[in-house]
Design a protein around this motif. Structure first.
Motif, PDB file in Angstrom:
ATOM      1  N   PRO A 149       8.529   3.879 -18.052  1.00  0.00           N
ATOM      2  CA  PRO A 149       9.939   4.204 -18.295  1.00  0.00           C
ATOM      3  C   PRO A 149      10.137   4.530 -19.777  1.00  0.00           C
ATOM      4  O   PRO A 149       9.506   3.911 -20.643  1.00  0.00           O
ATOM      5  CB  PRO A 149      10.671   2.917 -17.904  1.00  0.00           C
ATOM      6  CG  PRO A 149       9.738   2.211 -16.964  1.00  0.00           C
ATOM      7  CD  PRO A 149       8.355   2.535 -17.458  1.00  0.00           C
ATOM      8  N   ASP A 150      10.994   5.492 -20.059  1.00  0.00           N
ATOM      9  CA  ASP A 150      11.193   5.920 -21.452  1.00  0.00           C
ATOM     10  C   ASP A 150      11.490   4.761 -22.395  1.00  0.00           C
ATOM     11  O   ASP A 150      10.911   4.696 -23.499  1.00  0.00           O
ATOM     12  CB  ASP A 150      12.308   6.965 -21.522  1.00  0.00           C
ATOM     13  CG  ASP A 150      11.862   8.320 -20.999  1.00  0.00           C
ATOM     14  OD1 ASP A 150      10.663   8.478 -20.682  1.00  0.00           O
ATOM     15  OD2 ASP A 150      12.718   9.224 -20.893  1.00  0.00           O
ATOM     16  N   PRO A 151      12.395   3.823 -22.052  1.00  0.00           N
ATOM     17  CA  PRO A 151      12.667   2.720 -22.983  1.00  0.00           C
ATOM     18  C   PRO A 151      11.431   1.877 -23.280  1.00  0.00           C
ATOM     19  O   PRO A 151      11.252   1.414 -24.412  1.00  0.00           O
ATOM     20  CB  PRO A 151      13.747   1.900 -22.254  1.00  0.00           C
ATOM     21  CG  PRO A 151      14.393   2.862 -21.318  1.00  0.00           C
ATOM     22  CD  PRO A 151      13.289   3.771 -20.879  1.00  0.00           C
ATOM     23  N   ASP A 152      10.571   1.677 -22.259  1.00  0.00           N
ATOM     24  CA  ASP A 152       9.359   0.885 -22.479  1.00  0.00           C
ATOM     25  C   ASP A 152       8.402   1.609 -23.423  1.00  0.00           C
ATOM     26  O   ASP A 152       7.802   0.992 -24.313  1.00  0.00           O
ATOM     27  CB  ASP A 152       8.653   0.614 -21.149  1.00  0.00           C
ATOM     28  CG  ASP A 152       9.427  -0.334 -20.254  1.00  0.00           C
ATOM     29  OD1 ASP A 152      10.441  -0.889 -20.731  1.00  0.00           O
ATOM     30  OD2 ASP A 152       9.036  -0.512 -19.086  1.00  0.00           O
ATOM     31  N   TRP A 153       8.254   2.926 -23.209  1.00  0.00           N
ATOM     32  CA  TRP A 153       7.365   3.670 -24.103  1.00  0.00           C
ATOM     33  C   TRP A 153       7.897   3.655 -25.532  1.00  0.00           C
ATOM     34  O   TRP A 153       7.146   3.448 -26.496  1.00  0.00           O
ATOM     35  CB  TRP A 153       7.194   5.114 -23.631  1.00  0.00           C
ATOM     36  CG  TRP A 153       6.220   5.858 -24.509  1.00  0.00           C
ATOM     37  CD1 TRP A 153       4.866   5.905 -24.385  1.00  0.00           C
ATOM     38  CD2 TRP A 153       6.536   6.598 -25.700  1.00  0.00           C
ATOM     39  NE1 TRP A 153       4.306   6.621 -25.408  1.00  0.00           N
ATOM     40  CE2 TRP A 153       5.309   7.063 -26.234  1.00  0.00           C
ATOM     41  CE3 TRP A 153       7.736   6.906 -26.351  1.00  0.00           C
ATOM     42  CZ2 TRP A 153       5.254   7.833 -27.393  1.00  0.00           C
ATOM     43  CZ3 TRP A 153       7.672   7.676 -27.517  1.00  0.00           C
ATOM     44  CH2 TRP A 153       6.443   8.122 -28.028  1.00  0.00           C
ATOM     45  N   LEU A 154       9.201   3.864 -25.679  1.00  0.00           N
ATOM     46  CA  LEU A 154       9.802   3.877 -27.021  1.00  0.00           C
ATOM     47  C   LEU A 154       9.618   2.543 -27.729  1.00  0.00           C
ATOM     48  O   LEU A 154       9.363   2.497 -28.938  1.00  0.00           O
ATOM     49  CB  LEU A 154      11.292   4.220 -26.919  1.00  0.00           C
ATOM     50  CG  LEU A 154      11.624   5.702 -26.714  1.00  0.00           C
ATOM     51  CD1 LEU A 154      13.099   5.870 -26.368  1.00  0.00           C
ATOM     52  CD2 LEU A 154      11.274   6.509 -27.957  1.00  0.00           C
ATOM     53  N   MET A 182       7.342  11.583 -25.211  1.00  0.00           N
ATOM     54  CA  MET A 182       6.404  11.688 -26.318  1.00  0.00           C
ATOM     55  C   MET A 182       6.622  12.969 -27.106  1.00  0.00           C
ATOM     56  O   MET A 182       6.571  12.980 -28.337  1.00  0.00           O
ATOM     57  CB  MET A 182       4.972  11.638 -25.804  1.00  0.00           C
ATOM     58  CG  MET A 182       4.553  10.305 -25.202  1.00  0.00           C
ATOM     59  SD  MET A 182       2.848  10.342 -24.603  1.00  0.00           S
ATOM     60  CE  MET A 182       1.969  10.788 -26.099  1.00  0.00           C
ATOM     61  N   LEU A 183       6.853  14.072 -26.377  1.00  0.00           N
ATOM     62  CA  LEU A 183       7.048  15.360 -27.041  1.00  0.00           C
ATOM     63  C   LEU A 183       8.307  15.345 -27.895  1.00  0.00           C
ATOM     64  O   LEU A 183       8.338  15.948 -28.968  1.00  0.00           O
ATOM     65  CB  LEU A 183       7.122  16.466 -25.993  1.00  0.00           C
ATOM     66  CG  LEU A 183       5.893  16.607 -25.090  1.00  0.00           C
ATOM     67  CD1 LEU A 183       6.128  17.682 -24.042  1.00  0.00           C
ATOM     68  CD2 LEU A 183       4.655  16.934 -25.916  1.00  0.00           C
ATOM     69  N   SER A 184       9.337  14.644 -27.430  1.00  0.00           N
ATOM     70  CA  SER A 184      10.574  14.539 -28.215  1.00  0.00           C
ATOM     71  C   SER A 184      10.365  13.724 -29.483  1.00  0.00           C
ATOM     72  O   SER A 184      11.163  13.800 -30.413  1.00  0.00           O
ATOM     73  CB  SER A 184      11.673  13.881 -27.369  1.00  0.00           C
ATOM     74  OG  SER A 184      11.957  14.661 -26.226  1.00  0.00           O
ATOM     75  N   ASN A 185       9.282  12.945 -29.519  1.00  0.00           N
ATOM     76  CA  ASN A 185       8.979  12.128 -30.688  1.00  0.00           C
ATOM     77  C   ASN A 185       7.790  12.670 -31.482  1.00  0.00           C
ATOM     78  O   ASN A 185       7.221  11.963 -32.315  1.00  0.00           O
ATOM     79  CB  ASN A 185       8.714  10.682 -30.263  1.00  0.00           C
ATOM     80  CG  ASN A 185       9.983   9.934 -29.918  1.00  0.00           C
ATOM     81  OD1 ASN A 185      10.577   9.265 -30.759  1.00  0.00           O
ATOM     82  ND2 ASN A 185      10.419  10.053 -28.677  1.00  0.00           N
ATOM     83  N   GLY A 186       7.419  13.922 -31.195  1.00  0.00           N
ATOM     84  CA  GLY A 186       6.402  14.588 -31.998  1.00  0.00           C
ATOM     85  C   GLY A 186       4.972  14.266 -31.666  1.00  0.00           C
ATOM     86  O   GLY A 186       4.061  14.605 -32.437  1.00  0.00           O
TER      87      GLY A 186
END
Length: 286
Positions: A149-154, A182-186
């Protein structure tokens, strides 16, 4: 018949209390610890962890193949002692992948230490593979078989960032959904195919060329580009892991790929400049 799964079995050394790979020591060391031929202190790590077996199951391993022989040396269950349905592909991929990456990272320049399942100093996170370079800069490699889930990865990404640690994420080849956060975070997307030891590069498909395409900040997006943009259609191209390099900044593309992408970028920038010049040139009066 030897299967790909057999070739990827990871062991556990009862003497040292550590998970081990066939390449960690010379074959005579493993023969001395193997089933029947040795003292049976080399057991299946996956069985011991409870993958398709009760947790704590002890299955001594045998050593198959020879060093640089026709059949690559590997650990295997003795006949009839493997789980009925084998170990899960995700578990095999994750365990074998950690050791593959650790051995590869250890060959890189300026690498001081490589540790598997290493806790961060603050105890908030344990990296699958932690690489320490000269100057004590660190890079963490995470292997993921399922989308987070996006929050967990972040949260995990931020934990590494807070510690000044570069994080690299490798995904299982069969993963259908992609971690676009990940792509949104470079960060680029990589897929690791363990058995052939290949790394797949995620490329973004060319963007649609619109009327004002030449004004784009990065005209290279009108060709295949790396890393992809968050909304791109993404395709993967695989190369042997040994063609890549690992630095404190992350995984470096093979030189021929970098050269190709640089040439395409330069051509697109030149075409954009030419288009801009043509549009800014006043037309002649009839």
């Amino acid at each position: 018949m030897t299967t790909a799964s057999d070739l990827l079995v990871v062991g556990y050394d009862l003497d040292t209390g550590r998970e081990v790979h066939i390449d960690d020591e010379p074959l005579p060391v493993w023969h001395a610890k193997s089933h029947r031929r040795g003292d049976s202190t080399l057991i299946c790590h996956h069985c011991y962890l409870g993958d398709q077996t009760p947790t704590g199951t002890i299955v001594p391993l045998v050593v198959r193949g020879r060093h640089e022989g026709a059949r690559r040396a590997h650990f295997a269950h003795p006949p009839g002692m493997a789980p009925t349905h084998g170990h899960s592909p995700e578990t095999i991929w994750h365990s074998a992948g950690k050791h593959l990456i650790a051995h590869w990272a250890a060959t890189m320049p300026d690498v001081q230490t490589v540790d598997i399942e290493e806790w961060l100093l603050d105890g908030r996170r344990r990296a699958d593979v932690m690489v320490t370079f000269a100057g004590d800069t660190q890079l963490a490699v995470e292997l993921q078989s399922q989308l987070l889930p996006d929050p967990d990865w972040l949260t995990r990404h931020q934990t590494y960032a807070d510690g000044g640690i570069t994080d690299v994420w490798l995904w299982r080849p069969g993963l259908r959904q992609l971690p676009r956060i990940m792509l949104s975070n470079g960060l680029p997307i990589w897929k690791l195919d363990v058995e052939p030891a290949h790394l797949a590069i995620g490329y973004g498909a060319p963007h649609e060329v619109g009327h004002d395409w030449y004004l784009a900040e990065n005209p290279a997006v009108y060709d295949w580009h790396h890393p992809p943009c968050p909304r791109d259609r993404i395709e993967f191209a695989s190369r042997p892991l040994t063609h890549f390099r690992l630095t404190a900044a992350g995984i470096q593309l093979p030189p021929d790929v970098t050269e190709l992408l640089d040439n395409e970028r330069d051509q697109r920038r030149a075409a954009a400049a030419e288009e801009a010049a043509q549009r800014n040139t006043p037309s002649s009066s009839p």
